[in-house]
Design a protein around this motif. Sequence first.
Motif, short mmCIF file in Angstrom:
data_model
loop_
_atom_site.label_atom_id
_atom_site.label_comp_id
_atom_site.label_asym_id
_atom_site.label_seq_id
_atom_site.Cartn_x
_atom_site.Cartn_y
_atom_site.Cartn_z
N ALA A 123 23.87 24.63 -2.03
CA ALA A 123 24.84 24.76 -2.62
C ALA A 123 23.80 25.44 -3.95
N ILE A 124 24.94 25.73 -4.62
CA ILE A 124 24.66 26.41 -6.03
C ILE A 124 25.41 25.65 -7.06
N ARG A 125 23.86 24.89 -8.13
CA ARG A 125 24.08 24.44 -8.89
C ARG A 125 23.75 24.42 -10.04
N LEU A 126 24.29 24.48 -10.92
CA LEU A 126 23.87 24.74 -12.91
C LEU A 126 24.26 23.33 -12.95
N GLU A 127 22.95 22.72 -14.50
CA GLU A 127 23.03 22.07 -15.10
C GLU A 127 22.88 22.63 -16.36
N ASP A 128 23.47 21.48 -17.30
CA ASP A 128 23.71 21.37 -18.71
C ASP A 128 22.73 19.76 -18.74
N ALA A 129 21.46 20.22 -19.14
CA ALA A 129 20.98 19.00 -19.43
C ALA A 129 20.96 18.05 -20.79
N HIS A 130 21.51 18.56 -21.65
CA HIS A 130 21.70 17.96 -23.37
C HIS A 130 23.66 17.26 -22.68
N SER A 131 24.14 17.74 -22.53
CA SER A 131 25.34 16.91 -22.07
C SER A 131 25.52 15.49 -21.00
N GLY A 132 24.44 16.50 -19.84
CA GLY A 132 24.70 15.70 -18.23
C GLY A 132 25.80 16.57 -17.19
N ALA A 133 25.89 17.40 -17.93
CA ALA A 133 27.08 18.19 -17.24
C ALA A 133 26.86 19.41 -15.66
N VAL A 134 26.80 19.08 -14.68
CA VAL A 134 26.61 20.10 -13.68
C VAL A 134 27.89 20.87 -12.38
#
Length: 218
Positions: free
Chosen positions: A140-151
């Motif tokens: 699966a293609i996964r994008l993350e925003d480590a600062h906010s916790g968004a996935v």
Amino acid sequence: MKSTLLTLVLAASAGVALAQSDAAKAPAKAAAKPAAKSTAAKAPASSTKTNTAKTTTAKKPAPAKGKLDVDQLAAHAPATEAVLGAAELAIAERVHVGALPCELGNTVQLTADAAKPGYFDLQIAKTRYRLIPVATTTGAIRLEDAHSGAVWLQLANKSMLMNHKLGQRMADECKSPQQVAVAEQFKLTPPPSVLDAAPAPAQLPAGTAVAAQPAANR
């Protein structure tokens, strides 16, 4: 005799005039003193107001309960963005971008940053996230925003937005035109489930010879 009387009259007149002059000066001095005291009494009050105004201006209002200060958020945000490697850039090329309609009337706007290869800006309602690709073992293609916790998870037939810090799913069933076509194909030909039993091995006809295994494998 006349000279003596005249001298007494002139002296009496001079005494009366001097007494009247002293009587006129006394009220003036009395009036001047209270006025001076009144001015002196008002001066500290004015000074107090000025100091109070300065003190009030200098104080910064505390943020409302349950809300984060903007300065605190900026302090925790990453100062610089790293250059991504070849693996992350390869994942970024497969990301579906554009306006992706989701369930419950939501829409996710996903945009690739032309100035920063591999970085994506995602917006849902008034909330924005800065995402980068992360390798997965499931494909699966996964994008993350480590600062906010968004996935952001992109599957073959749909995508979804989650926040692992909040422990909630923010948007589901988000689909690009390519994913809509795959979802329709899945309705006609459902993909095999991982719970389905594996097919039984083919039975060899009777009398079929089996090659001998190498000694190392015995």
